[in-house]
Design a protein around this motif. Structure first.
Motif, PDB file in Angstrom:
ATOM      1  N   PHE A 100       0.833  -1.200   0.000  1.00 30.85           N
ATOM      2  CA  PHE A 100       0.000   0.000   0.000  1.00 30.85           C
ATOM      3  C   PHE A 100       0.871   1.254   0.000  1.00 30.85           C
ATOM      4  O   PHE A 100       0.635   2.183  -0.774  1.00 30.85           O
ATOM      5  N   TRP A 101       1.878   1.305   0.875  1.00 31.32           N
ATOM      6  CA  TRP A 101       2.711   2.506   0.963  1.00 31.32           C
ATOM      7  C   TRP A 101       3.457   2.776  -0.331  1.00 31.32           C
ATOM      8  O   TRP A 101       3.574   3.928  -0.751  1.00 31.32           O
ATOM      9  N   HIS A 102       3.945   1.720  -0.972  1.00 34.40           N
ATOM     10  CA  HIS A 102       4.660   1.934  -2.236  1.00 34.40           C
ATOM     11  C   HIS A 102       3.709   2.357  -3.353  1.00 34.40           C
ATOM     12  O   HIS A 102       4.132   3.015  -4.307  1.00 34.40           O
ATOM     13  N   TYR A 103       2.444   2.015  -3.225  1.00 28.12           N
ATOM     14  CA  TYR A 103       1.429   2.486  -4.170  1.00 28.12           C
ATOM     15  C   TYR A 103       0.991   3.911  -3.816  1.00 28.12           C
ATOM     16  O   TYR A 103       0.872   4.773  -4.681  1.00 28.12           O
ATOM     17  N   ALA A 104       0.754   4.151  -2.527  1.00 28.81           N
ATOM     18  CA  ALA A 104       0.118   5.395  -2.091  1.00 28.81           C
ATOM     19  C   ALA A 104       1.055   6.598  -2.055  1.00 28.81           C
ATOM     20  O   ALA A 104       0.670   7.694  -2.478  1.00 28.81           O
ATOM     21  N   LEU A 105       2.241   6.417  -1.536  1.00 34.75           N
ATOM     22  CA  LEU A 105       3.104   7.584  -1.313  1.00 34.75           C
ATOM     23  C   LEU A 105       3.427   8.373  -2.574  1.00 34.75           C
ATOM     24  O   LEU A 105       3.406   9.610  -2.535  1.00 34.75           O
ATOM     25  N   PRO A 106       3.710   7.736  -3.710  1.00 35.38           N
ATOM     26  CA  PRO A 106       3.969   8.544  -4.906  1.00 35.38           C
ATOM     27  C   PRO A 106       2.747   9.344  -5.368  1.00 35.38           C
ATOM     28  O   PRO A 106       2.881  10.290  -6.134  1.00 35.38           O
ATOM     29  N   ARG A 107       1.580   8.970  -4.912  1.00 34.25           N
ATOM     30  CA  ARG A 107       0.355   9.642  -5.315  1.00 34.25           C
ATOM     31  C   ARG A 107      -0.066  10.735  -4.340  1.00 34.25           C
ATOM     32  O   ARG A 107      -1.005  11.454  -4.589  1.00 34.25           O
ATOM     33  N   ARG A 108       0.630  10.848  -3.218  1.00 30.96           N
ATOM     34  CA  ARG A 108       0.308  11.864  -2.216  1.00 30.96           C
ATOM     35  C   ARG A 108       0.913  13.191  -2.631  1.00 30.96           C
ATOM     36  O   ARG A 108       2.067  13.252  -3.077  1.00 30.96           O
ATOM     37  N   PRO A 109       0.176  14.275  -2.459  1.00 34.52           N
ATOM     38  CA  PRO A 109       0.753  15.601  -2.736  1.00 34.52           C
ATOM     39  C   PRO A 109       1.931  15.859  -1.795  1.00 34.52           C
ATOM     40  O   PRO A 109       1.917  15.446  -0.638  1.00 34.52           O
ATOM     41  N   ILE A 110       2.933  16.544  -2.289  1.00 33.22           N
ATOM     42  CA  ILE A 110       4.130  16.795  -1.492  1.00 33.22           C
ATOM     43  C   ILE A 110       3.801  17.556  -0.215  1.00 33.22           C
ATOM     44  O   ILE A 110       4.402  17.312   0.830  1.00 33.22           O
ATOM     45  N   ASP A 111       2.818  18.461  -0.259  1.00 27.93           N
ATOM     46  CA  ASP A 111       2.470  19.200   0.958  1.00 27.93           C
ATOM     47  C   ASP A 111       1.847  18.271   2.005  1.00 27.93           C
ATOM     48  O   ASP A 111       2.033  18.470   3.212  1.00 27.93           O
ATOM     49  N   ALA A 112       1.131  17.235   1.577  1.00 32.34           N
ATOM     50  CA  ALA A 112       0.576  16.262   2.518  1.00 32.34           C
ATOM     51  C   ALA A 112       1.690  15.448   3.161  1.00 32.34           C
ATOM     52  O   ALA A 112       1.681  15.214   4.377  1.00 32.34           O
ATOM     53  N   LEU A 113       2.668  15.023   2.372  1.00 36.14           N
ATOM     54  CA  LEU A 113       3.807  14.285   2.922  1.00 36.14           C
ATOM     55  C   LEU A 113       4.594  15.158   3.898  1.00 36.14           C
ATOM     56  O   LEU A 113       5.006  14.697   4.960  1.00 36.14           O
ATOM     57  N   THR A 114       4.772  16.414   3.543  1.00 36.02           N
ATOM     58  CA  THR A 114       5.498  17.345   4.414  1.00 36.02           C
ATOM     59  C   THR A 114       4.767  17.504   5.748  1.00 36.02           C
ATOM     60  O   THR A 114       5.392  17.525   6.811  1.00 36.02           O
ATOM     61  N   GLN A 115       3.444  17.597   5.694  1.00 35.40           N
ATOM     62  CA  GLN A 115       2.662  17.729   6.932  1.00 35.40           C
ATOM     63  C   GLN A 115       2.764  16.469   7.782  1.00 35.40           C
ATOM     64  O   GLN A 115       2.897  16.544   9.000  1.00 35.40           O
ATOM     65  N   GLU A 116       2.718  15.308   7.148  1.00 40.86           N
ATOM     66  CA  GLU A 116       2.826  14.054   7.898  1.00 40.86           C
ATOM     67  C   GLU A 116       4.193  13.938   8.572  1.00 40.86           C
ATOM     68  O   GLU A 116       4.295  13.480   9.717  1.00 40.86           O
ATOM     69  N   ILE A 117       5.239  14.381   7.898  1.00 39.96           N
ATOM     70  CA  ILE A 117       6.575  14.384   8.496  1.00 39.96           C
ATOM     71  C   ILE A 117       6.602  15.353   9.680  1.00 39.96           C
ATOM     72  O   ILE A 117       7.173  15.043  10.737  1.00 39.96           O
ATOM     73  N   ALA A 118       5.962  16.499   9.540  1.00 43.18           N
ATOM     74  CA  ALA A 118       5.905  17.470  10.645  1.00 43.18           C
ATOM     75  C   ALA A 118       5.190  16.877  11.862  1.00 43.18           C
ATOM     76  O   ALA A 118       5.619  17.092  13.002  1.00 43.18           O
ATOM     77  N   TYR A 119       4.120  16.121  11.627  1.00 44.38           N
ATOM     78  CA  TYR A 119       3.424  15.469  12.746  1.00 44.38           C
ATOM     79  C   TYR A 119       4.373  14.520  13.474  1.00 44.38           C
ATOM     80  O   TYR A 119       4.379  14.457  14.710  1.00 44.38           O
TER      81      TYR A 119
END
Length: 109
Positions: free
Chosen positions: A47-66
């Motif tokens: 799932f992660w290898h499918y999902a992460l490339p499809r996530r907007p960069i700002d969403a990934l940045t926010q998740e890292i901030a959390y």
């Protein structure tokens, strides 16, 4: 639009997430949680290898901030803040899953 090969970045992000959550479980001296997290990680790997490339960069940045908020609260030895920050990490997950499958109609690579 994906430019270049994101596999190394995605693989590193997945590994960092696994290591982060494992470190929290070890730091909490919770072997049950450590085992459950390993099982969940192994089950969710595709799932992660499918999902992460499809996530907007700002969403990934926010998740890292959390995740950074969790680490900062642990470092400050503030259990209430650590719990609140971890809840922010976990509360984001259902929206992440839903967003990936809602947007699955188009090719976002």
């Amino acid at each position: 639009i994906v430019v270049g090969d994101q596999k190394p970045f995605i693989g590193a992000l997945v590994s960092l997430d696994r290591d982060f959550h494992r470190a929290v479980a070890i730091g909490a001296h919770n072997s049950w949680l450590e085992h459950v997290l390993a099982t969940l990680h192994n089950s969710a790997l595709r799932f992660w290898h499918y999902a992460l490339p499809r996530r907007p960069i700002d969403a990934l940045t926010q998740e890292i901030a959390y995740h950074r908020d969790v680490a900062a609260a642990i470092e400050a030895r503030d259990p209430a803040a650590a719990e609140a920050a971890m809840r922010a990490v976990l509360d984001e997950f259902p929206a992440t899953v839903q967003g990936v499958f809602t947007d699955a109609g188009g090719d976002h690579r």
